[in-house]
Design a protein around this motif. Structure first.
Motif, mmCIF file in Angstrom:
data_model
loop_
_atom_site.group_PDB
_atom_site.id
_atom_site.type_symbol
_atom_site.label_atom_id
_atom_site.label_comp_id
_atom_site.label_asym_id
_atom_site.label_seq_id
_atom_site.Cartn_x
_atom_site.Cartn_y
_atom_site.Cartn_z
ATOM 1 N N ALA A 173 1.039 -1.276 -0.013
ATOM 2 C CA ALA A 173 -0.124 0.177 0.106
ATOM 3 C C ALA A 173 0.585 1.307 0.083
ATOM 4 N N VAL A 174 0.935 2.023 -1.168
ATOM 5 C CA VAL A 174 1.537 3.379 -1.071
ATOM 6 C C VAL A 174 0.272 4.490 -1.335
ATOM 7 N N VAL B 285 13.145 3.415 8.554
ATOM 8 C CA VAL B 285 11.799 3.464 7.997
ATOM 9 C C VAL B 285 11.140 4.660 8.032
ATOM 10 N N LEU B 286 10.589 5.133 6.945
ATOM 11 C CA LEU B 286 9.653 6.473 6.924
ATOM 12 C C LEU B 286 8.207 5.977 6.809
ATOM 13 N N THR B 287 7.559 6.509 7.756
ATOM 14 C CA THR B 287 5.950 6.056 7.744
ATOM 15 C C THR B 287 5.118 7.668 7.586
ATOM 16 N N LEU B 288 4.334 7.320 6.593
ATOM 17 C CA LEU B 288 3.250 8.550 6.707
ATOM 18 C C LEU B 288 1.940 7.914 7.067
ATOM 19 N N PHE B 289 1.506 8.740 8.096
ATOM 20 C CA PHE B 289 0.138 8.289 8.586
ATOM 21 C C PHE B 289 -1.102 8.506 7.944
ATOM 22 N N GLU B 290 -1.825 7.546 7.225
ATOM 23 C CA GLU B 290 -3.108 7.690 6.382
ATOM 24 C C GLU B 290 -4.381 7.974 7.187
ATOM 25 N N ALA C 52 4.924 15.282 2.706
ATOM 26 C CA ALA C 52 3.968 15.504 1.791
ATOM 27 C C ALA C 52 2.378 15.471 2.332
ATOM 28 N N GLY C 53 2.455 16.619 3.160
ATOM 29 C CA GLY C 53 1.309 16.950 3.732
ATOM 30 C C GLY C 53 0.824 15.933 4.662
ATOM 31 N N THR D 67 1.587 4.541 4.566
ATOM 32 C CA THR D 67 2.485 4.636 3.665
ATOM 33 C C THR D 67 3.844 4.317 4.107
ATOM 34 N N ASN D 68 4.524 3.493 3.887
ATOM 35 C CA ASN D 68 5.845 3.181 4.395
ATOM 36 C C ASN D 68 7.093 3.128 3.178
ATOM 37 N N TYR D 69 8.003 3.532 3.937
ATOM 38 C CA TYR D 69 9.497 3.374 2.854
ATOM 39 C C TYR D 69 10.600 3.088 3.529
ATOM 40 N N PHE D 70 11.336 2.295 2.735
ATOM 41 C CA PHE D 70 12.647 2.150 3.461
ATOM 42 C C PHE D 70 13.553 3.094 3.180
ATOM 43 N N VAL D 71 14.498 3.728 4.060
ATOM 44 C CA VAL D 71 15.214 4.908 3.727
ATOM 45 C C VAL D 71 16.437 4.467 4.136
ATOM 46 N N ASP D 72 17.506 4.382 3.284
ATOM 47 C CA ASP D 72 18.957 4.277 3.475
ATOM 48 C C ASP D 72 19.784 5.871 3.079
ATOM 49 N N CYS D 73 20.592 6.061 4.001
ATOM 50 C CA CYS D 73 21.232 7.282 3.853
ATOM 51 C C CYS D 73 22.766 6.935 4.484
ATOM 52 N N THR D 74 23.593 7.716 4.025
ATOM 53 C CA THR D 74 25.121 7.823 4.416
ATOM 54 C C THR D 74 24.989 8.894 5.515
#
Length: 337
Positions: free
Chosen positions: A2-3, A54-59, A99-100, A37-44
């Motif tokens: 689900a995105v 993990v980035l979560t946007l709450f719907e 994203a609002g 909405t969930n994303y894997f976020v990799d960063c240096t």
């Protein structure tokens, strides 16, 4: 998967900058979940190493509701329970806007899911669940289980038109049974004395394991996805777990030997009371009803999403019928008092 809300790399980087976490190297939608909405976020990071979040946007959850979930995860992590800890900014805030939508970024757990658990996995989950319940006793925020009895009462009439006669009869009779249970003295004791923050959705895909010492000896690395958490009886949380970790997925039958191991591991940390033992069969039915209703709701009254596949509600209909037909009493099935 689900995105519901698309997140651009620039939007993700803005949050990483605010939290001083580093430079984005990968942003990927997570192929699971139907609520957020969930994303894997990799960063240096500044240390030059790769860090994974993990980035979560709450719907559905509101900005007023969300502090309960995020602060609970923070509270548990700081008391040694293996859960993802939310990242705070310089002011200590852990809830942001992306994203609002309300959003948070948490540590990503190591390992993977175990979708075919054995007794060794159940021992670890049972003991850690009890540890989590005890660690949450002094958590100061309160919020009811939003998918509890009040929600069942609300959605059942909306779902009845989609059911056949046998299903509608089952739903009506089980809801009446749970109403009677909720009015009992034993249940009032559970609510008053044996309750607190619970996960309420601790299925196999919400626990992570990584390889341990010896073949087949995976080590539990953590619980995640606390966004159905709420204050309810600890026994309900245990029942939710037993109905997923200790069943035959083909027919919903409880694998009693595995369930006995799970309960024994839980009781090695927090022994169950007499009232809890008496009510376990009823709470197993309650947990099955809760997920039958939510899966019916997601199937028949869905929201739009970029990619969304509802879980089959017939699975928990079978689980509920199995719990009614064969009640399980832990003390009578091999668990020592």
């Amino acid at each position: 998967m689900a995105v519901f809300t698309e997140v651009s790399p620039a939007q993700a980087q803005a949050l990483l900058d605010h939290l001083r976490l580093g430079q984005l190297s990968s942003l990927r939608g997570i192929g699971a979940g139907i609520e957020n909405t969930n994303y894997f976020v990799d960063c240096t990071g500044d240390d030059g190493h790769l860090h994974r979040y993990v980035l979560t946007l709450f719907e559905r959850l509101t900005a007023e509701q969300l502090p309960f979930y995020l602060r609970l995860m923070q509270h548990l992590a700081q008391r040694g329970v293996p859960v993802p800890e939310p990242h705070a900014d310089a002011a200590g805030d852990i809830l942001f806007q992306v994203a609002g939508k309300p959003a948070a970024i948490v540590d990503r757990l190591h390992g993977g899911h175990q979708m075919a658990p054995d007794a060794f996995h159940c021992q670890q989950v049972g003991a850690t669940l009890a540890q989590m319940h005890l660690a949450g006793r002094d958590f100061p925020l309160k919020q009811p289980n939003l998918r509890g009895l009040a929600w069942w009462r609300e959605v059942a009439p909306q779902l009845l038109p989609f059911l056949d006669e046998a299903q509608a009869s089952l739903l009506r009779s089980e809801l009446a049974y749970q109403e009677q249970l909720a009015a009992s003295a034993d249940y009032a004791h559970l609510r008053a004395e044996l309750s607190g923050p619970i996960h309420a959705d601790l299925f196999r895909d919400n626990v992570m394991f990584e390889p341990g010492e010896g073949p087949g000896r995976e080590r539990l690395t953590g619980f995640f996805d606390f966004y159905f958490a709420g204050c309810d009886t600890w026994l309900f949380d245990l029942a939710v777990c037993l109905n997923d970790w200790c069943i035959d997925l083909s027919d919903g039958r409880l694998i009693e030997e595995r369930a006995a191991v799970f309960v024994a591991a839980y009781e090695s940390v927090r022994p169950l009371s007499g009232a809890e033992h008496r009510l376990l069969p009823a709470l197993l039915r309650a947990a099955a009803l809760r997920f039958w209703l939510s899966r019916l709701f997601d199937l028949h009254l869905p929201r739009e999403a970029s990619l969304l596949k509802a879980h089959d509600p017939r699975h928990f209909e079978r689980v509920l019928r199995a719990r009614i037909d064969r009640p399980w009493h832990a003390l009578h099935d091999g668990v020592a008092e």
